[in-house]
Write an enzyme that holds these catalytic residues in place. Structure first.
Site, PDB file in Angstrom:
ATOM      1  N   HIS A 217       0.795  -1.070  -0.056  1.00 24.68           N
ATOM      2  CA  HIS A 217       0.088  -0.125  -0.069  1.00 24.68           C
ATOM      3  C   HIS A 217       0.948   1.242   0.024  1.00 24.68           C
ATOM      4  O   HIS A 217       0.676   1.940  -0.903  1.00 24.68           O
ATOM      5  CB  HIS A 217      -0.767  -0.088   1.300  1.00 24.68           C
ATOM      6  CG  HIS A 217      -1.943   1.025   1.125  1.00 24.68           C
ATOM      7  ND1 HIS A 217      -3.169   0.874   0.772  1.00 24.68           N
ATOM      8  CD2 HIS A 217      -1.792   2.507   1.671  1.00 24.68           C
ATOM      9  CE1 HIS A 217      -3.969   2.115   0.944  1.00 24.68           C
ATOM     10  NE2 HIS A 217      -2.969   2.885   1.369  1.00 24.68           N
ATOM     11  N   GLU A 218       1.898   1.408   1.079  1.00 24.52           N
ATOM     12  CA  GLU A 218       2.595   2.393   0.970  1.00 24.52           C
ATOM     13  C   GLU A 218       3.586   2.622  -0.367  1.00 24.52           C
ATOM     14  O   GLU A 218       3.683   3.789  -0.569  1.00 24.52           O
ATOM     15  CB  GLU A 218       3.435   2.387   2.137  1.00 24.52           C
ATOM     16  CG  GLU A 218       2.947   2.298   3.463  1.00 24.52           C
ATOM     17  CD  GLU A 218       1.674   3.428   3.788  1.00 24.52           C
ATOM     18  OE1 GLU A 218       1.931   4.526   3.170  1.00 24.52           O
ATOM     19  OE2 GLU A 218       0.836   3.222   4.350  1.00 24.52           O
TER      20      GLU A 218
ATOM     21  N   HIS B 154       1.581   4.482  -2.983  1.00 27.12           N
ATOM     22  CA  HIS B 154       1.912   5.847  -2.830  1.00 27.12           C
ATOM     23  C   HIS B 154       3.197   6.506  -3.176  1.00 27.12           C
ATOM     24  O   HIS B 154       3.147   7.469  -3.894  1.00 27.12           O
ATOM     25  CB  HIS B 154       1.295   6.395  -1.382  1.00 27.12           C
ATOM     26  CG  HIS B 154       0.046   5.931  -0.810  1.00 27.12           C
ATOM     27  ND1 HIS B 154      -0.817   6.510  -1.341  1.00 27.12           N
ATOM     28  CD2 HIS B 154      -0.594   5.486   0.168  1.00 27.12           C
ATOM     29  CE1 HIS B 154      -2.061   6.244  -0.956  1.00 27.12           C
ATOM     30  NE2 HIS B 154      -1.745   5.415   0.269  1.00 27.12           N
TER      31      HIS B 154
END
Length: 441
Positions: free
Chosen positions: A96-97, A100
């Site tokens: 997820h990170e 980004h």
């Protein structure tokens, strides 16, 4: 509980939150020799008082299938299974990170921090003006941006600061974590299809008795683990499923200290026995057994590449539907479903149970976690990715005029405090529900 605790301004943080994982899927009736329309994660029936469980059984279980788990309680079990579940959760956070981070970096947007976990820093290094860190509690993560950082020597009007980028660029960065989790979920399912295949279930008449409690009415009157109940008081249990389990439980509950006639299949034999349920504290009958639908599971593998994509696609959309339906039911029936909202402790406990019962189940556990994280983060709530997206879209509606910084920070601060409070509450609640904690209290 996945929170952004970056030192960057609140308006440029990308926090994350997991909830409603205790019951991530809907219950569908079993079908004969069909692909499972839901996760391999077992869903507990409503008859926990009688030890009944609607549970899948697999040939490659690590422990015997008759291991019990009470509704609303969690048991971490072996350290190995806990580590496996924690590794799955951490990997999903990293993905997820990374979504980004890559979305920002590939657009030339300045990034100051990339962290896995929250709390004190355990290890860190710097590369290309980015601080990479591993923190004490690996149940979250964040990507930090230097926007409005008083210690930064970057000019406030630098076009490569996230806040100065066009709306589309910022939307891409904020939504990239969600997209990364969705892609990762599909990749996990595809890997499962290729490596171990998908589970299929074959239904048989009756209700299976996986476990019989010692000194119970069932044990006293001759019921054995492995028996199949074909009929109860003359009512045939022709279909296998939660309805058949409910029929048995209902008859037992209505007949405390009265004979109940069961037709039993044991191996190749079929015969009748009479059981007299004991009276429980609430006046209903109980016989002290664990019950489950009489189904057996196998695996199906694709024969060619098109079939591989077909299997993976069907499973992916089936799991996605279940996650969305579960979220809808949570909001529509919040008073009944609020107790099922889970934090990271419960998620790891469920993952450990899956890992302990069936190693292949970790595939769908990981896929479900990814989809849950993606859906929850898409909600337009402060402190979630969806909340940040909502503020950006509001800016677009206002013709590019941003909300005053104080208003935006107030909205996000209130959201972060709410998520922090809810996260701490869930951690305490789920910890108190652990079996070994209950034994200490």
């Amino acid at each position: 509980m996945l929170l952004n605790i970056s030192s960057s301004p609140i308006s440029h943080r990308i926090p994350h939150f997991l909830s409603d994982f205790n019951n991530p899927t809907s219950n569908f009736p079993p079908k004969s020799k069909t692909h499972l329309p839901k996760s391999n994660l077992s869903t507990l029936s409503n008859h926990s008082l009688y030890g009944t469980k609607n549970r899948a059984f697999y040939k490659n279980k690590r422990n015997p299938y008759n291991r019990t788990q009470a509704l609303g309680r969690f048991d971490f079990g072996s350290l190995e299974s806990v580590l496996e579940a924690s590794a799955v959760l951490t990997a999903i956070i990293v993905v997820h990170e990374t979504g980004h981070f890559l979305a920002a970096s590939l657009q030339g947007i300045r990034v100051s921090k990339f962290a896995i976990g929250f709390g004190p820093i355990l290890a860190k290094f710097n590369s290309n003006n980015v601080e990479y860190s591993l923190r004490a509690f690996p149940l979250g993560g964040f990507v930090g941006f230097p926007d409005n950082d008083p210690d930064s020597d970057i000019p406030v009007d630098d076009r490569n600061l996230l806040k100065n980028r066009p709306i589309l660029d910022r939307v891409i960065v904020v939504s990239a974590g969600i997209v990364a989790n969705v892609i990762f979920a599909y990749a996990i399912i595809f890997t499962q299809v290729v490596s171990v295949g998908l589970p299929v279930q074959e239904s048989f008449p009756g209700v299976l008795v996986p476990d019989v409690k010692s000194f119970s009415a069932a044990s006293r009157d001759g019921l054995l683990p492995g028996d199949v109940i074909l009929a109860v008081d003359g009512t045939e249990l022709s279909n296998s499923g939660s309805d058949s389990v409910s029929k048995v439980v209902d008859v037992v509950k209505r007949n405390p200290e009265h004979n109940v006639l069961l037709r039993i299949e044991r191996g190749k034999e079929s015969f009748e026995i009479r059981i007299t349920p004991d009276k429980s504290f609430d006046g209903t009958g109980k016989i002290g057994v664990q019950l489950s639908p009489n189904v057996r599971f196998g695996k199906v593998r694709p024969k060619n590449i098109p079939e591989t994509f077909s299997f993976a696609g069907r499973e992916f959309f089936g799991l996605s539907y279940n996650v969305l339906d579960s979220l809808k039911q949570t909001f529509l029936n919040f008073s009944q479903t609020a107790s099922k909202v889970a934090g990271p402790v419960a998620i790891i406990a469920v993952g450990a149970e899956v890992a302990r019962s069936n190693a292949d189940g970790l595939y769908q556990f990981a896929a479900l976690l990814n989809l849950n994280l993606a859906v929850i983060n898409l909600l337009p709530l402060p402190a979630l990715d969806g909340g940040t997206l909502a503020l950006i879209l509001l800016e677009a509606v206002r013709g590019g005029r941003k909300l005053p910084l104080e208003v935006e920070q107030g909205i996000m601060s209130s959201g972060i405090m709410l998520v922090l409070f809810l996260g701490l509450f869930l951690i305490v609640k789920d910890t108190l529900n652990l079996d070994f904690i209950k034994e200490m209290l």
